[in-house]
Design an enzyme around this catalytic site. Structure first.
Site, short mmCIF file in Angstrom:
data_model
loop_
_atom_site.label_atom_id
_atom_site.label_comp_id
_atom_site.label_asym_id
_atom_site.label_seq_id
_atom_site.Cartn_x
_atom_site.Cartn_y
_atom_site.Cartn_z
N ASP A 76 82.05 -46.99 6.13
CA ASP A 76 80.75 -46.89 6.81
C ASP A 76 79.95 -48.20 6.77
O ASP A 76 79.24 -48.52 7.72
CB ASP A 76 79.94 -45.69 6.30
N GLY B 140 86.02 -51.99 1.30
CA GLY B 140 87.05 -51.60 0.33
C GLY B 140 88.39 -51.39 1.03
O GLY B 140 88.43 -50.82 2.11
N ARG C 90 83.60 -58.65 1.28
CA ARG C 90 82.24 -58.23 1.62
C ARG C 90 81.50 -59.50 2.00
O ARG C 90 81.73 -60.55 1.40
CB ARG C 90 81.61 -57.49 0.44
N ASP D 241 87.62 -42.60 0.62
CA ASP D 241 86.60 -41.60 0.27
C ASP D 241 86.48 -40.42 1.24
O ASP D 241 85.87 -39.41 0.92
CB ASP D 241 85.22 -42.27 0.17
N GLU E 163 82.98 -39.88 -9.60
CA GLU E 163 82.21 -40.94 -10.29
C GLU E 163 80.72 -40.90 -9.97
O GLU E 163 79.89 -41.27 -10.80
CB GLU E 163 82.78 -42.32 -9.96
N THR F 23 89.01 -45.58 4.76
CA THR F 23 88.45 -45.59 3.40
C THR F 23 89.05 -44.42 2.65
O THR F 23 89.26 -43.35 3.25
CB THR F 23 86.92 -45.48 3.43
N GLU G 80 90.25 -26.65 -13.83
CA GLU G 80 89.39 -25.54 -14.27
C GLU G 80 87.97 -25.71 -13.71
O GLU G 80 87.31 -24.74 -13.39
CB GLU G 80 89.35 -25.48 -15.80
N GLY H 80 84.56 -41.67 -5.70
CA GLY H 80 83.68 -40.88 -4.83
C GLY H 80 82.25 -41.00 -5.31
O GLY H 80 81.82 -40.26 -6.19
N ARG H 81 81.55 -42.00 -4.75
CA ARG H 81 80.17 -42.20 -5.21
C ARG H 81 79.23 -41.18 -4.60
O ARG H 81 78.44 -40.56 -5.28
CB ARG H 81 79.70 -43.62 -4.88
N GLN I 128 93.64 -45.70 -7.56
CA GLN I 128 93.48 -44.79 -6.42
C GLN I 128 93.47 -45.50 -5.08
O GLN I 128 93.62 -44.90 -4.03
CB GLN I 128 92.16 -44.00 -6.56
N ASP J 57 84.62 -40.12 3.85
CA ASP J 57 83.18 -39.83 3.91
C ASP J 57 82.54 -40.25 5.24
O ASP J 57 81.34 -40.51 5.29
CB ASP J 57 82.46 -40.54 2.75
N ARG K 103 90.87 -16.28 -23.73
CA ARG K 103 92.02 -15.54 -23.22
C ARG K 103 93.33 -16.32 -23.45
O ARG K 103 94.35 -16.05 -22.83
CB ARG K 103 91.82 -15.14 -21.76
N HIS L 4 90.88 -48.08 -10.03
CA HIS L 4 91.43 -48.68 -8.82
C HIS L 4 92.87 -48.31 -8.50
O HIS L 4 93.35 -48.68 -7.42
CB HIS L 4 91.25 -50.20 -8.87
P1 ADP Z 1 82.87 -50.29 3.47
O1 ADP Z 1 83.28 -50.60 4.88
O2 ADP Z 1 84.04 -50.10 2.56
O3 ADP Z 1 81.85 -49.18 3.39
P2 ADP Z 1 80.82 -52.26 2.61
O4 ADP Z 1 79.70 -51.27 2.51
O5 ADP Z 1 81.04 -53.17 1.47
O6 ADP Z 1 82.22 -51.64 2.93
O7 ADP Z 1 80.51 -53.18 3.90
C1 ADP Z 1 81.45 -54.15 4.33
C2 ADP Z 1 80.78 -55.29 5.03
O8 ADP Z 1 80.19 -54.84 6.27
C3 ADP Z 1 79.62 -55.95 4.31
O9 ADP Z 1 80.01 -56.85 3.31
C4 ADP Z 1 78.95 -56.70 5.46
O10 ADP Z 1 79.67 -57.87 5.80
C5 ADP Z 1 79.10 -55.69 6.61
N1 ADP Z 1 77.84 -54.91 6.73
C6 ADP Z 1 77.47 -53.81 6.04
N2 ADP Z 1 76.23 -53.41 6.38
C7 ADP Z 1 75.79 -54.27 7.33
C8 ADP Z 1 74.58 -54.42 8.09
N3 ADP Z 1 73.57 -53.58 7.96
N4 ADP Z 1 74.51 -55.44 8.97
C9 ADP Z 1 75.54 -56.30 9.13
N5 ADP Z 1 76.69 -56.23 8.43
C10 ADP Z 1 76.83 -55.24 7.54
#
Ligand code: ADP
Length: 319
Positions: free
Chosen positions: A103, A11, A72, A127, A222, A125, A187, A170-171, A251, A129, A211, A249
Site C-alpha cells: 500500500d 517490502g 524505501r 500481509d 506482531e 505484499t 488454541e 502483520g502490523r 516469513q 492487506d 481435559r 523475516h
Molecule cells: P510497501 O509498499 O511495502 O507498503 P512502504 O510503505 O515502505 O512499502 O512504501 C514504499 C515506498 O513508496 C516509500 O519508500 C516511498 O518511496 C513510496 N511512497 C510511500 N508513500 C508515499 C507518498 N505518500 N508519496 C510518495 N511516495 C510514497
C-alpha cells in the site's frame, strides 16, 4: 504505447520475480519495449533504468526476493523527487509504469498518476492487506512458511508439554495470524482486528489443561504487541512453561508457491493490458478468481474487510 517501465518497491514478497517476468514478457509479446527500474522509486529519482530483454527474466519465476531490488525512498515523497523521476522517465521514452508493491508503494504510484503519468499497481505484499483483492502476491507463500514452522514448534511443544507463543508478521492486518492459526489448529489467535481478553486466553488454556491437553499454540500478530511479554503474562497466570518464537523475516523469503506464481503471472500480464488500454491510476486484484481493477485512490481509503466468520470458526474449532 511503445515503451513501459517496471519496478518493485517497499517490502519484498515471494512472487515479485514472477510478476516482473510476466510484465516483461507480456510487453515484449505485444511489441512494447520494457525497462527495469532498480531499487523501487529510488531508481526513478536516481535514473537507474535499464532496457530488459526476454532472457533477463529467465530462471527467476521460482525465486523469492526481487531481481530489480527494492528500497524505501523518502525523496520520492517530495515534489523535487517526483519531478526528477518524470524527467528520467521521459529521457528513456517510457510512457507507462507498473509498480509492484504494497500500500505504501501504491501511495507513491498514485502521486505519479496525479501528475498525469500512466501508472498501474500490482499488489505484492505478504500481509494480504490491500483492499480490492482477495489475495496479494506473497501471502500464500508466507502462510506456508509459517505453518511449516508452527508444525515443527508443535512437535517440541507436545514432547515437552509446553505452551508456545508464536509471533507472526502483520502490523495492522491479521491475515497471516488468522490463516496460519486456523491451518495449524492453534488454541488461540490474537490479531489487530479483534480485541482480545487476557482472562479468556488464560481460561481457554486452563480448560484445555484440565481435559488433559498439555501443550498449546498461541499465534499472535506482531501488531498486537510483543509475543515475549504475552508469554511472560501467560506463564505467570497459568504456571505452565511457556516459550516464544518470533518468526520474523523468514516469513518474507523463499521460493514462491504455485498459487503465488500463477497470481503474479496473471496480475503482471493484466497490468500491461491496462496500460495498453490507456488506463492509469489503477490497481489490479483478484476477486472470485477473476482479475479485476479499480482506482488506486479508492483502494487507499478503503478498509479491507476482516473475515469475522473465519475468526469465529477458528474459535469454534479450538474449544
Ligand atoms: P510497501 O509498499 O511495502 O507498503 P512502504 O510503505 O515502505 O512499502 O512504501 C514504499 C515506498 O513508496 C516509500 O519508500 C516511498 O518511496 C513510496 N511512497 C510511500 N508513500 C508515499 C507518498 N505518500 N508519496 C510518495 N511516495 C510514497
Amino acid at each position: 504505447m511503445k515503451k513501459i517501465g517496471v519496478l518493485t518497491s517497499g517490502g519484498d514478497s515471494p512472487g515479485m520475480n514472477a510478476a516482473i517476468r510476466a510484465v516483461v514478457r507480456k510487453a515484449i509479446y505485444h511489441g512494447i519495449e520494457i525497462c527495469g527500474v532498480k531499487y523501487g522509486f529510488s531508481g526513478l529519482v536516481n535514473n537507474e533504468i535499464h532496457q530488459m530483454t526476454i532472457g533477463d527474466v529467465g530462471d527467476i519465476i521460482h525465486r523469492g526476493g526481487t531481481m530489480l531490488y527494492t528500497a524505501r525512498c523518502e525523496e520520492f515523497k517530495t515534489a523535487d523527487g517526483r519531478n526528477a523521476s518524470l524527467a528520467h522517465l521521459e529521457q528513456h521514452g517510457i510512457e507507462g509504469l507498473v509498480v509492484i508493491g504494497g500500500d505504501g508503494s501504491f501511495r507513491g504510484a498514485e502521486r505519479l498518476a496525479a501528475l498525469h503519468f500512466p501508472v498501474v499497481g500490482v499488489p505484492s505484499t505478504i500481509d494480504n492487506d490491500i483492499p480490492g483483492t482477495d489475495y496479494t502476491i506473497g501471502f500464500d507463500t508466507a502462510l506456508n512458511t509459517v505453518i511449516q514452522a508452527i508444525d515443527k514448534i508443535r512437535d517440541t511443544a507436545t514432547s515437552h508439554e509446553r505452551t508456545y507463543v508464536v509471533e507472526v508478521m502483520g502490523r495492522k492486518a491479521g491475515d497471516i495470524a488468522l490463516w496460519s492459526g486456523l491451518a495449524d489448529g492453534a488454541e488461540t489467535i490474537i490479531l489487530p482486528e479483534e480485541p482480545y481478553n487476557m482472562e479468556e486466553v488464560i481460561e481457554r488454556l486452563q480448560r484445555g489443561y484440565k481435559r488433559g491437553k498439555k501443550h498449546s499454540i498461541i499465534v499472535v500478530a506482531e501488531g498486537v504487541g510483543s509475543g515475549v511479554e504475552l508469554a511472560q503474562t501467560i506463564e505467570k497466570a497459568v504456571q505452565l512453561e511457556t516459550r516464544v518464537t518470533v518468526l520474523g523475516h523468514i516469513q518474507r523469503g523463499g521460493s514462491p508457491s504455485a498459487f503465488d506464481r500463477v497470481l503474479a503471472s496473471r496480475l503482471g500480464a493484466g497490468a500491461v493490458e491496462l496500460l495498453i488500454n490507456g488506463e492509469s491510476g489503477k490497481m489490479l486484484g483478484v476477486q472470485h478468481n477473476t482479475i479485476v481493477h479499480k482506482a488506486i485512490a479508492d483502494g487507499l481509503i478503503e478498509q479491507r474487510p476482516f473475515n469475522k466468520d473465519m475468526y469465529q470458526l477458528s474459535q469454534e474449532l479450538s474449544i
